[in-house]
Structure formats: structure tokens, C-alpha cells
Design a protein around this motif. Structure first.
Motif, PDB file in Angstrom:
ATOM      1  N   THR A   1      43.943 -28.267   1.699  1.00 48.46           N
ATOM      2  CA  THR A   1      42.569 -28.140   2.194  1.00 48.46           C
ATOM      3  C   THR A   1      42.158 -26.700   2.457  1.00 48.46           C
ATOM      4  OG1 THR A   1      43.284 -28.421   4.499  1.00 48.46           O
ATOM      5  CG2 THR A   1      42.652 -30.417   3.281  1.00 48.46           C
ATOM      6  N   LYS A   2      43.099 -25.775   2.556  1.00 47.75           N
ATOM      7  CA  LYS A   2      42.702 -24.408   2.907  1.00 47.75           C
ATOM      8  C   LYS A   2      43.639 -23.383   2.282  1.00 47.75           C
ATOM      9  CE  LYS A   2      45.211 -24.429   7.321  1.00 47.75           C
ATOM     10  NZ  LYS A   2      45.106 -24.244   8.788  1.00 47.75           N
ATOM     11  N   ALA A   3      43.046 -22.262   1.911  1.00 50.77           N
ATOM     12  CA  ALA A   3      43.767 -21.064   1.479  1.00 50.77           C
ATOM     13  C   ALA A   3      42.927 -19.889   1.994  1.00 50.77           C
ATOM     14  CB  ALA A   3      43.919 -21.017  -0.038  1.00 50.77           C
ATOM     15  N   VAL A   4      43.282 -19.388   3.153  1.00 44.96           N
ATOM     16  CA  VAL A   4      42.444 -18.468   3.899  1.00 44.96           C
ATOM     17  C   VAL A   4      42.754 -17.027   3.517  1.00 44.96           C
ATOM     18  CG1 VAL A   4      41.753 -17.678   6.194  1.00 44.96           C
ATOM     19  CG2 VAL A   4      42.298 -20.095   5.813  1.00 44.96           C
ATOM     20  N   LEU A   5      41.732 -16.334   3.034  1.00 45.10           N
ATOM     21  CA  LEU A   5      41.804 -14.899   2.791  1.00 45.10           C
ATOM     22  C   LEU A   5      41.182 -14.181   3.983  1.00 45.10           C
ATOM     23  CD1 LEU A   5      40.596 -14.823  -0.919  1.00 45.10           C
ATOM     24  CD2 LEU A   5      42.958 -14.583  -0.109  1.00 45.10           C
ATOM     25  N   VAL A   6      41.786 -13.068   4.407  1.00 42.26           N
ATOM     26  CA  VAL A   6      41.295 -12.365   5.591  1.00 42.26           C
ATOM     27  C   VAL A   6      40.961 -10.919   5.241  1.00 42.26           C
ATOM     28  CG1 VAL A   6      42.589 -13.819   7.179  1.00 42.26           C
ATOM     29  CG2 VAL A   6      43.614 -11.713   6.354  1.00 42.26           C
ATOM     30  N   TYR A   7      39.939 -10.424   5.914  1.00 37.13           N
ATOM     31  CA  TYR A   7      39.529  -9.016   5.861  1.00 37.13           C
ATOM     32  C   TYR A   7      39.590  -8.512   7.304  1.00 37.13           C
ATOM     33  CZ  TYR A   7      36.688  -4.846   4.912  1.00 37.13           C
ATOM     34  OH  TYR A   7      36.231  -3.557   4.794  1.00 37.13           O
ATOM     35  N   PRO A   8      40.664  -7.817   7.710  1.00 40.82           N
ATOM     36  CA  PRO A   8      40.807  -7.415   9.117  1.00 40.82           C
ATOM     37  C   PRO A   8      39.758  -6.386   9.518  1.00 40.82           C
ATOM     38  CG  PRO A   8      42.915  -7.303   7.944  1.00 40.82           C
ATOM     39  CD  PRO A   8      41.853  -7.452   6.914  1.00 40.82           C
TER      40      PRO A   8
ATOM     41  N   ASP B   1      50.499 -24.271  -0.572  1.00 44.42           N
ATOM     42  CA  ASP B   1      51.478 -23.421  -1.262  1.00 44.42           C
ATOM     43  C   ASP B   1      50.778 -22.361  -2.122  1.00 44.42           C
ATOM     44  OD1 ASP B   1      53.645 -24.846  -0.223  1.00 44.42           O
ATOM     45  OD2 ASP B   1      53.503 -26.345  -1.804  1.00 44.42           O
ATOM     46  N   ALA B   2      49.728 -21.803  -1.594  1.00 46.68           N
ATOM     47  CA  ALA B   2      48.955 -20.814  -2.347  1.00 46.68           C
ATOM     48  C   ALA B   2      49.703 -19.494  -2.420  1.00 46.68           C
ATOM     49  CB  ALA B   2      47.588 -20.600  -1.693  1.00 46.68           C
ATOM     50  N   ARG B   3      49.524 -18.795  -3.509  1.00 43.45           N
ATOM     51  CA  ARG B   3      50.040 -17.433  -3.654  1.00 43.45           C
ATOM     52  C   ARG B   3      49.117 -16.654  -4.581  1.00 43.45           C
ATOM     53  NH1 ARG B   3      53.206 -16.674  -8.369  1.00 43.45           N
ATOM     54  NH2 ARG B   3      53.679 -18.607  -9.485  1.00 43.45           N
TER      55      ARG B   3
ATOM     56  N   TRP C   1      41.365  -7.674   0.792  1.00 40.83           N
ATOM     57  CA  TRP C   1      41.606  -9.047   1.239  1.00 40.83           C
ATOM     58  C   TRP C   1      43.074  -9.414   1.020  1.00 40.83           C
ATOM     59  CZ3 TRP C   1      37.653 -11.981   3.434  1.00 40.83           C
ATOM     60  CH2 TRP C   1      36.378 -11.427   3.343  1.00 40.83           C
ATOM     61  N   SER C   2      43.599 -10.208   1.937  1.00 45.65           N
ATOM     62  CA  SER C   2      44.986 -10.669   1.822  1.00 45.65           C
ATOM     63  C   SER C   2      45.059 -12.139   2.208  1.00 45.65           C
ATOM     64  CB  SER C   2      45.910  -9.839   2.714  1.00 45.65           C
ATOM     65  OG  SER C   2      45.528  -9.948   4.074  1.00 45.65           O
ATOM     66  N   LEU C   3      46.067 -12.817   1.685  1.00 44.55           N
ATOM     67  CA  LEU C   3      46.249 -14.244   1.955  1.00 44.55           C
ATOM     68  C   LEU C   3      46.888 -14.423   3.325  1.00 44.55           C
ATOM     69  CD1 LEU C   3      46.064 -17.156   0.906  1.00 44.55           C
ATOM     70  CD2 LEU C   3      48.350 -16.836  -0.078  1.00 44.55           C
ATOM     71  N   ASP C   4      46.279 -15.274   4.147  1.00 47.39           N
ATOM     72  CA  ASP C   4      46.818 -15.533   5.485  1.00 47.39           C
ATOM     73  C   ASP C   4      47.415 -16.938   5.525  1.00 47.39           C
ATOM     74  OD1 ASP C   4      47.364 -14.913   8.168  1.00 47.39           O
ATOM     75  OD2 ASP C   4      45.496 -15.824   8.838  1.00 47.39           O
ATOM     76  N   GLU C   5      46.795 -17.869   6.211  1.00 41.86           N
ATOM     77  CA  GLU C   5      47.356 -19.212   6.323  1.00 41.86           C
ATOM     78  C   GLU C   5      46.869 -20.096   5.186  1.00 41.86           C
ATOM     79  OE1 GLU C   5      45.406 -21.691   9.424  1.00 41.86           O
ATOM     80  OE2 GLU C   5      44.655 -19.755  10.127  1.00 41.86           O
TER      81      GLU C   5
END
Length: 989
Positions: free
Chosen positions: A102-109, A72-74, A64-68
Motif C-alpha cells: 500500500t505504500k512506498a514513501v519517498l522523503v525530501y528532508p 519490498d520497494a527498492r 528524494w530517498s526511499l523511507d518506509e
């Protein structure tokens, strides 16, 4: 092996633990062929083959990686942890720092799949806040977001997390209804004429926002069902006789719009007018830039490796030799990799939705971009410029000359670094690249670096090892590659292209070693890229000297980015693929007055280590004790830069420490074995440097403990010290193995003491295969005029002796008169001359009768510029070529080529006399320059049956070279008339 099983194995190679399962065929009752055809047709048009993905998320690398995000998430920490609630006991854990939002989106491509209701994803989640949601990311390939320059994306969410502190299974499915509503919103954002056809799901997402502060999330057992590849729909469209455009238009009518209105938003991709090809109002900037700004793109020449695994090595793009197909495009989308590839001869309609990973089209993949092919390449460029807008991409090429003409055609240029086997100094390489880049009209620049040992030398070494029975190579001398890449970073390129002709995923120890070295070097590049990209460079650079002896040891590149200046120092003590560090010395970096009083940090250990300068009568000096092969120094007057540098380096420190420790461990083992074999075989006259190797092993043991305890900075410090001592040991061994090649000859002059002035080309030594070089050494050390030694084989027990045979080449002593261009004796014996660039250089090949090494004749090659401008170096500056008569060899064996040369002139970089042969080609050529005294050159080559050998010489740039005594000999085994028996000697007390 059945194809489905094979695909499963391939996916396992790409990402450990991740499995994509295709449905296996089941056996049923026998059916008639006609009925089978009807059922197959019904399957094509009415159903879709559904796949499944299962990932336990319990093994490296993290998925998983941080997307949008808008908070100011990290990610502060990511890895795997043991949890009794996880299936199998382990799961992926992610810790993030967030503020208000409101959002910190993690993605699994994933690979692109159709957004259908049957598509389902489930995931086990454990956190400390409610509201975490699972969803899909849906992309629209024909709507380009003007901010990201990528296809627009929508997020469709499913269930939410409610059970705090426990694993809860979240899921999403039935997305078509919500997706129709979101399509309307997308048209409202990008315009009513936006083409929203051919949408696909390319990722599973998690909105992990849980409020301000630190939040840790644990993820386990991702399962995706009913994955229908996007290309299946397009294949069905072709099978039904309808285009994908027509099917997309018909499918969208059910959304409530009229057929005529909907058809306006589906342009024909083959119409070349601007209105019909306009993707979105913000897409007028296509084709965009070849290399993204603000970073150094890291590209690997592709040889079939799994793209997810390539990304884990630190690459973000691949360079292909063939046009991309649907499979590789889908894999690139899932792996978040970019592709540079030749364009297809004509647009393939089915591939249009999958073109998002294509970052550029390669021009001239099968033809060199030289002065003889400019017209063909210009026609190719015109064809690519006329392609439909959806296919428009930046054009990238690799010119070797005519840089102004080619750069006018291209959007970006790749300049390949000179082959390491030619031993150009860092200063010469920098000046040579500067001369080329000036003529590229400021186009974005990538530098090509070989990511493997010399290819032809590797083939030669493998043939030698197979002939004499030594094991295959299991290591790669990577320091020369690292030094070249650091030199390239000193010129602030936009990208680094790592050249490779063999796959990294071969599974052999050699390929694993190569992959590990590239992983380390990519981490080094990534840690510096935000200061390198777009930086101002110093075109000159400077030499850094030893504090005690004032001997130059390093070359410093100076680049400036904002308030920070980076000094990238590379060792000048290098040859070919090998390089040694400061050898325990201390170097002093003299600061200019403008940098005095600023803060200084050393970045060598992937950290920001504060340095204190010393003030002397001569100015301010920064001492560096025991420097590495590559050193990086940061200078700034802003203290906040230290935090930025440390934060950037910390992200890569752990993996870099593991790679460096493993590389050093294997190098020490190989060095110890090589020295032991060399001493036991008595092919070296010096003792093994056991003290160096013992200290290296002790340092490495300390590094291992530090790696295991997570102390990356301290581990890197100990590993690089051990690596430096091991590299010095290998350097000494190569000197010892080659020191007698010229000294035992009666007919050649003595070699200077400096090893860097030896011009000896032995394939095993070039690639660093010392085990094969040791076994081959008796051939190298046998004098060319007598039978001094035996061959290392059982044939000697049978009364046979081996030697270098008689000279097989005609006219190599040049004892004749006239010009080679005339019809004289040399021309009749097969010597030929070739000339290039007659408009701006005068080239002549003449037999002279004064100044010969021996006898009364020698060959003089001279190139003189016709104008005031000096001639360029490299291939572009090659103006004169001479080829010897052929030497035919019926039997498989070894050939030795000798010559003596001296050179005058050649003042520009990458110039001189290139000597090579038709077996080793220019890739193994020896470049001789700045040698006013007679200098011996020797080439050793393994040849097959019925081989034809030519000796080749090229004059690069403006200067003069004199050649004499060219000899070609083969290794022969002859009967020994003398008995090998001798009487026993009596020993008296």
C-alpha cells in the motif's frame, strides 16, 4: 552582504539548486522608537517570520530517498532527465521496483518547522499510475519508537495524482485539524502518558506506490511556503516568561482533554526520577548505542561545512568541537546527519525537541584522556549521567592511555591510528591497535584516521612557499589515507572518524581534491560495510608475496561474516601519505585448506569479478595481476553472495569511477609538472620517467571515454592502472629529491640504499608539494661544512654566497661525564630530562664514553620494564624525554637539525626513539627503531623571527637508544670576497 542574502548563498553551497528564502525587510514610513518597540513585541508574540524553500530538482545530487514501505520497494535507478513538460526542461527521475502493498514513501528532508495550517508544499509530479499522494512527515521528539529508536513520526497527506502521463501540481496545507486526530492515535499506540508536545515537520513525502512492478516517477519544482522554524516558538516562550513545557500544555488543552490530564503527559525535563523522565514504554533502553549496528558509521570532524554537502561525500555523521546549537541541529535533521558533540554545561530547554540527531556526547573534548586527567573526566561523566532523560546519550571519548579506566566510563571508544609520518608497517599498526582494543572491555570501537596531510608540515610548507614565492598546494596524496582506512576495516570497527582541522568546503583546489578523495574512500567503505560490521577478525593477518621473487608486497586482513570471508589487502610499499601499488607485479594468495573449492570474487572495481584459483604442488593459489593499493577478495561457498556483493557495490560504482578518474587526472598533471621543474632546475640526477607518465595519460584517456559512457567497472580498471603508474613516478621523484641530503656530508655515515630507511624530515616532501620541494632543494643538497653551492636567489648576482652556518647548540657532542640528573655541565647548559610511569618502568639518561659515533662521549637513553609484561607503544609507552638547551634565532629563516642515532630492543609495535623539535612538534617527529648501526637523522624547519628551537627526544617503549653529534644550523647568506667575474675562454677550432 545582508544576512538574508548570505544565508541564501550558504544554502546554495549545501545543495545546488535548492534555495531557502527569508522575507526581506521592506522600507516604510518612519515610526517613533516606542511604537517600533510595541510593533516588535506584537510580532514576537502574535506572528511568525515565514520562510520559503524553492528547489527546481534539476541538479545533482538527487534529493528524494526511499523511507518506509510495505511492498519490498527498492530504487533501481535515480538521476535527472530532460522532459519538455518540466519547468526548465529537467527534473528528478526515480525508478522503483515494488511488489504488492500500500505504500512506498519517498522523503525530501527539510529543517524542522512548525506544523501550522499556513505551511504549504506543492510539487509537480508525472507518473503512470493514479493515487500518488503528497504529504508532510510530522515527528514527535519526546515519543521514541521502540523499533526504529527514533522519534515517532506520522504522515499527513494532501492531494492525489490523477492525470496519468502528464505533470500535475500536487499540494498540501491546513494540516492542524488532521494532526489533532492523529495525536490521539499516537497516544493509543504508545500510551496515554506519551508526551506529544513540540511536534515538527521534518520532511515532504510522496507515497509513490503504484502497484506491483517497475514504476518511474518524475518530480519537478518543489515549493514550500510559510516555513516557521521550531525554535521561533521556543524563543517566544522564553520571551513571554513561560517555559516551553507550560506553553505546550496550555496549547493542548483545546484538544478536549482536561488541564490536569494533559499536564501528566508533559514531564519536567529537569526532574531526574525515572517515572518523570520516562519518554515512552519502549524507551527504557536509552541512551542506546553510539554507533548503529550493521554498518560502519562514517564520521567527519566538523569545520563548518554544509551538512547536506558533507552527506553527499558519503559521510553520515559529524564530530564537533562545540556543543550543538539550534541551527546545526535543525540542519542535521534536514540533512539526515548524526552529530557527536560535547554536551552543554547544563541542559538548554529550548533545544530539547531538536536533539534527535545527537548520537553521542563527546567526553574530554578540551582535555586529553591521559593518566593525569582521569579524575576530571570521571567527574564530567558523572555530570552527564545525571542529565535529564531527554538529554541522555551514549558517551564517546578518545583515550590515549589508561584504556581500562576510561572504557569503564564510556559507552564507545575512539582509537586514533598512529600518524602516517611515523611510517609504521601494517602489521605493526594492527598489533598496536589489538593491544589497545583488548583493554577497552569490548566497547564499540571507532578508528580515527587523518583525512588530510600532516597539519604542522602543511603550515611549514605554506610558510616556505610564501617565503620563496612558489604557488600554494593544489593536491592531496590520498593513497596513504585509503590504505590506513582499509587497514582499519580489517579490524571490523563500528565507525571510522576522519580527522580534519581545515574545512573541506574552502573552495580551493586542495580542499576540492581532499573532498573528492574522501568521497571515493567513503564509497569504498560503504560498499563493504555490511560484511565488515560485526565480522570476526583474524588477529594476525598474513603477508602476500610476489609470485616471481617471493618478496612481500601486500598485507592481508581476514574477516569472516556469515558464509563470506573477505580478504582486505593493503600495499606494504608505503611511506607517509604516499603508497604504490603492485607495480605491474602479480601476487599469489595462498588459500587455507578450508577455503579450497569455494567461489572467489575480486571486488576492486566495485563489482564482483570471478577469479579462478590455480592448484600447485604447494596448494591452491589465487593470482592477482597488477593489484591496486588496496585489494578486496571475497570467498564464499554460496553463489548468492556474488549477487549481494555486486548489488552493494553497484550503488556506489558510478560516483567512485568519476572520483577516481578525476583524482588520477589531477595527479598526472601535477607529476608531469613536478618532474619538468626538477629536471629543468637540475636538482635531480635522473631523467624524468616519461614512459610511465605517457602510459598513465593514455590509460586515463581511455578511462575518460568509459566514464562518459557509464561503464564504471571498466573505467575504474583503467583509472587505477594510470593511478599506479603516476604514484610510482611521484615515488621516484621524492627519492631523487632527497637522495643527496646525507650522501654529500663528510661527517655523517652513508645512507642505506633503501629509501624507506632514510630519516629525513622535509615539510614539502611530507605533504607532497614537489614544486616547493624543488625550489627548496639547494638548501637540502648543500653540504653542512663548506660553501659548495649558491642559494637560489638574485642575491648571488650581487656577490653573496649562502651556506649552513656554525652549530648553535651547546653540548650536542656529549663530551662530558656524569648523569644528566646530576648538577653537571650539561644540566647547566640547559639539557633537561623528564620521566613518566616510574611505577612500571625504569628510565635513565646517561653519558657514555664507549661506543660513541665520534669523540669520546654519547648520550644513552634506556627504558627497562620493572615487571614481566612488555611496555606498550605510542603515547602510553612514552617513559623518558630529553630536551636540549634553547637556540634563539632573531631572523626568519631555515634551520637544519642533524643527529646520528642507533637503537636496540623496542620489540613491540609503535616503539622506538622519537626525534623532533619544538617547531615541528611530535606531529612531525621521526620514529627510529630497529637501527643497530649508526643512522643519520635530519630535520629541516622554517622558523619565524625571534624563534626558540629545542631538539626533543622521547623513548617510546622498552629499549635503548644512543645519540651523538646533535647539531643545529641556520641558513646564512654572507659576503663573497672572491669576484664572480671570470675571463672569457678562447675556443680554438
Amino acid at each position: 552582504m545582508p544576512l538574508p542574502n548570505h544565508l541564501v548563498d550558504f544554502a546554495d553551497m549545501a545543495v545546488p539548486g535548492r534555495k531557502t528564502v527569508q522575507p526581506k525587510p521592506t522600507r516604510g514610513p518612519r515610526v517613533w522608537p516606542g511604537l517600533l518597540a510595541i510593533l516588535a513585541t506584537a510580532f514576537v508574540f502574535s506572528t511568525h517570520a515565514k520562510g520559503q524553500l524553492i528547489d527546481p530538482l534539476d541538479a545533482y545530487p538527487p534529493r528524494w530517498s526511499l523511507d518506509e514501505n510495505d511492498c519490498d520497494a527498492r530504487i533501481t535507478e535515480q538521476g535527472h532527465a530532460n522532459d519538455p513538460g518540466a519547468d526548465g526542461g529537467r527534473c528528478e527521475t526515480i525508478t522503483m521496483l515494488m511488489s504488492h502493498g500500500t505504500k512506498a514513501v519517498l522523503v525530501y528532508p527539510i529543517e524542522p518547522v512548525r506544523p501550522i495550517d499556513a505551511l504549504t508544499a506543492t510539487l509537480s509530479v508525472k507518473g503512470l499510475s493514479r493515487g500518488i499522494q503528497i504529504g508532510f512527515r510530522v515527528r514527535f521528539p519526546y515519543v521514541i519508537d521502540p523499533e526504529t529508536k527514533r522519534p515517532a513520526a506520522l504522515l499527513v497527506y494532501g492531494s492525489s495524482y490523477e492525470h496519468i502521463g502528464e505533470f500535475q501540481r500536487l499540494g498540501i496545507s491546513d494540516i492542524e485539524g488532521e494532526l489533532k486526530l492523529k495525536r490521539v492515535a499516537l497516544r493509543n499506540q504508545f500510551g496515554a502518558r506519551s508526551d506529544v508536545s513540540s511536534a515538527y515537520v521534518d520532511a515532504v513525502v510522496i507515497n509513490a506506490y503504484g502497484g506491483p512492478g517497475n514504476h518511474t516517477l518524475r518530480l519537478d519544482q518543489l515549493r514550500i511556503e510559510a516555513m516557521v522554524p521550531l525554535v521561533d516558538d521556543l524563543a517566544a516562550a522564553h520571551a513571554s516568561g513561560k517555559s516551553a513545557i507550560t506553553r505546550a500544555a496550555e496549547a493542548s488543552i483545546s484538544g478536549g482533554e482536561s488541564r490536569s490530564q494533559k499536564m501528566l503527559s508533559v514531564p519536567n525535563p529537569y526532574v531526574t526520577s525515572y517515572d518523570a523522565n520516562r519518554l515512552t514504554p519502549g524507551a527504557a533502553g536509552l541512551p542506546g548505542v553510539a554507533f548503529p549496528p550493521g554498518r560502519v558509521t562514517r564520521i567527519l570532524q566538523y569545520n563548518g561545512e554544509p551538512l547536506a554537502w558533507v552527506r553527499s561525500l558519503g559521510f553520515d555523521s559529524v564530530w564537533m568541537s562545540q556543543p550543538p546549537n539550534a541551527s546545526i541541529l535543525s540542519e542535521a535533521i534536514a540533512a539526515r546527519m548524526k552529530i557527536y558533540a560535547p554536551a552543554p554545561s547544563s541542559p538548554v530547554e529550548s533545544l530539547a525537541p531538536l536533539l534527535e540527531p545527537v548520537a553521542g556526547w563527546i567526553v574530554g573534548g578540551d582535555r586529553p584522556m591521559d593518566s593525569s586527567n582521569t579524575w576530571e573526566h570521571s567527574e564530567d561523566v558523572r555530570r552527564l549521567r545525571r542529565m535529564p532523560a531527554r538529554w541522555q546519550r551514549p558517551l564517546v571519548g578518545c583515550p590515549v592511555e589508561s584504556f581500562r579506566e576510561y572504557s569503564a566510563m564510556l559507552d564507545a571508544v575512539v582509537l586514533d591510528a598512529p600518524p602516517r609520518v611515523r611510517n609504521l608497517s601494517t602489521a605493526a599498526t594492527k598489533a598496536f591497535r589489538a593491544q589497545q582494543s583488548i583493554r577497552t572491555n569490548g566497547k564499540p570501537l571507532a578508528v580515527g584516521i587523518s583525512g588530510m596531510a600532516n597539519h604542522v608540515a602543511s603550515l611549514q610548507t605554506d610558510a616556505i612557499a610564501a617565503r620563496i614565492g612558489t604557488p600554494g598546494r593544489d593536491g592531496f596524496r590520498w593513497h596513504g589515507m585509503w590504505r590506513q582506512i582499509a587497514d582499519a576495516l580489517g579490524d571490523a570497527p563500528d565507525a571510522i572518524l576522519v580527522r580534519s582541522t581545515t574545512p573541506l568546503s574552502g573552495g580551493t583546489p586542495l580542499q576540492q581534491n581532499r573532498a573528492m578523495s574522501l568521497s571515493f574512500v567513503n564509497r569504498f567503505t560503504a560498499a563493504l560495510e555490511q560484511w565488515v560490521s560485526g565480522a570476526l577478525t583474524d588477529p594476525q593477518g598474513e603477508l602476500i608475496h610476489d609470485v616471481d621473487s617471493d618478496r612481500p608486497l601486500y598485507f592481508a586482513h581476514r574477516i569472516s561474516s556469515g558464509p563470506t570471508t573477505l580478504l582486505i589487502l593493503t600495499s606494504v610499499m608505503g611511506r607517509g601519505d604516499s603508497a604504490i601499488a603492485g607495480d605491474g607485479k602479480s601476487i599469489g594468495i595462498r588459500l587455507p585448506p578450508a577455503d579450497e573449492g569455494k567461489l572467489i570474487w575480486r571486488l576492486t572495481h566495485f563489482s564482483a569479478e570471478r577469479l579462478t584459483p590455480q592448484t600447485t604442488m604447494g596448494g591452491t593459489v589465487v593470482p592477482i595481476v597488477s593489484p591496486d593499493v588496496v585489494e578486496v577478495i571475497a570467498i564464499s561457498d554460496e553463489i548468492s553472495e556474488a549477487g549481494k556483493i555486486a548489488s552493494s557495490a553497484k550503488r556506489f560504482a558510478r560516483q567512485a569511477a568519476m572520483d577516481r578518474w578525476q583524482l588520477t587526472s589531477e595527479a598526472i598533471r601535477r607529476s608531469e609538472n613536478a618532474w619538468m621543474q626538477a629536471v629543468a632546475a637540475r636538482v635531480v640526477s635522473r631523467a624524468a620517467p616519461n614512459d610511465l607518465l605517457q602510459v598513465a595519460a593514455a590509460s586515463l584517456e581511455s578511462a575518460e571515454q568509459l566514464v562518459r559512457s557509464g561503464q564504471s567497472e571498466a573505467s575504474l580498471r583503467m583509472s587505477r592502472r594510470a593511478d599506479a603508474w603516476c604514484a610510482k613516478s611521484d615515488w621516484m621523484l621524492q627519492d631523487a629529491l632527497l637522495e643527496d641530503v646525507h650522501s654529500q656530508s663528510q661527517s655523517l655515515p652513508k645512507t642505506p640504499d633503501s629509501a624507506t630507511e632514510r630519516f629525513i624530515s622535509s615539510p614539502p616532501a611530507i605533504v607532497g608539494d614537489f614544486e616547493t620541494q624543488v625550489a627548496w632543494s639547494p638548501l637540502l643538497q648543500t653540504p653542512v661544512d663548506d660553501l659548495a653551492t649558491f642559494a637560489p636567489s638574485v642575491a648571488n648576482q650581487l656577490g653573496l654566497r649562502s651556506r649552513w652556518g656554525v652549530n648553535r647548540i651547546a653540548g650536542g657532542d656529549f663530551e662530558r661525564g656524569g648523569h644528566l640528573g646530576d648538577r653537571d655541565a650539561l644540566a647547566r647548559e640547559g639539557w633537561t630530562v623528564g620521566r613518566r610511569h616510574a611505577k612500571w618502568a625504569e628510565a635513565e639518561a646517561t653519558l657514555i664514553h664507549r661506543g660513541a659515533f665520534s669523540g669520546s662521549g654519547a648520550l644513552r637513553l634506556r627504558v627497562t620494564p620493572r615487571g614481566a609484561d612488555p611496555l606498550p607503544g605510542g603515547y602510553e609507552g612514552t617513559c623518558l624525554m630529553v630536551r636540549s638547551p634553547e637556540v634563539r634565532l632573531q631572523e626568519e629563516g631555515v634551520v637544519r637539525i642533524d643527529a646520528v642515532v642507533r637503537t636496540l630492543g623496542f620489540a613491540s609495535p609503535h616503539q622506538g626513539l622519537l626525534i623532533y623539535d619544538s617547531i615541528g612538534t611530535q606531529e612531525m617527529g621521526v620514529l627510529v627503531n630497529d637501527q643497530p648501526q649508526w643512522t643519520p637523522v635530519t630535520l629541516f624547519r622554517q622558523v619565524g623571527k625571534d624563534a626558540v628551537v629545542h631538539v626533543m627526544m622521547e623513548v617510546i617503549g622498552g629499549g635503548e637508544a644512543i645519540i651523538d653529534n646533535i647539531r643545529v644550523r641556520s641558513w646564512e647568506t654572507t659576503a663573497n670576497p672572491a669576484s664572480l667575474l671570470r675571463p672569457l675562454e678562447t675556443v680554438s677550432n
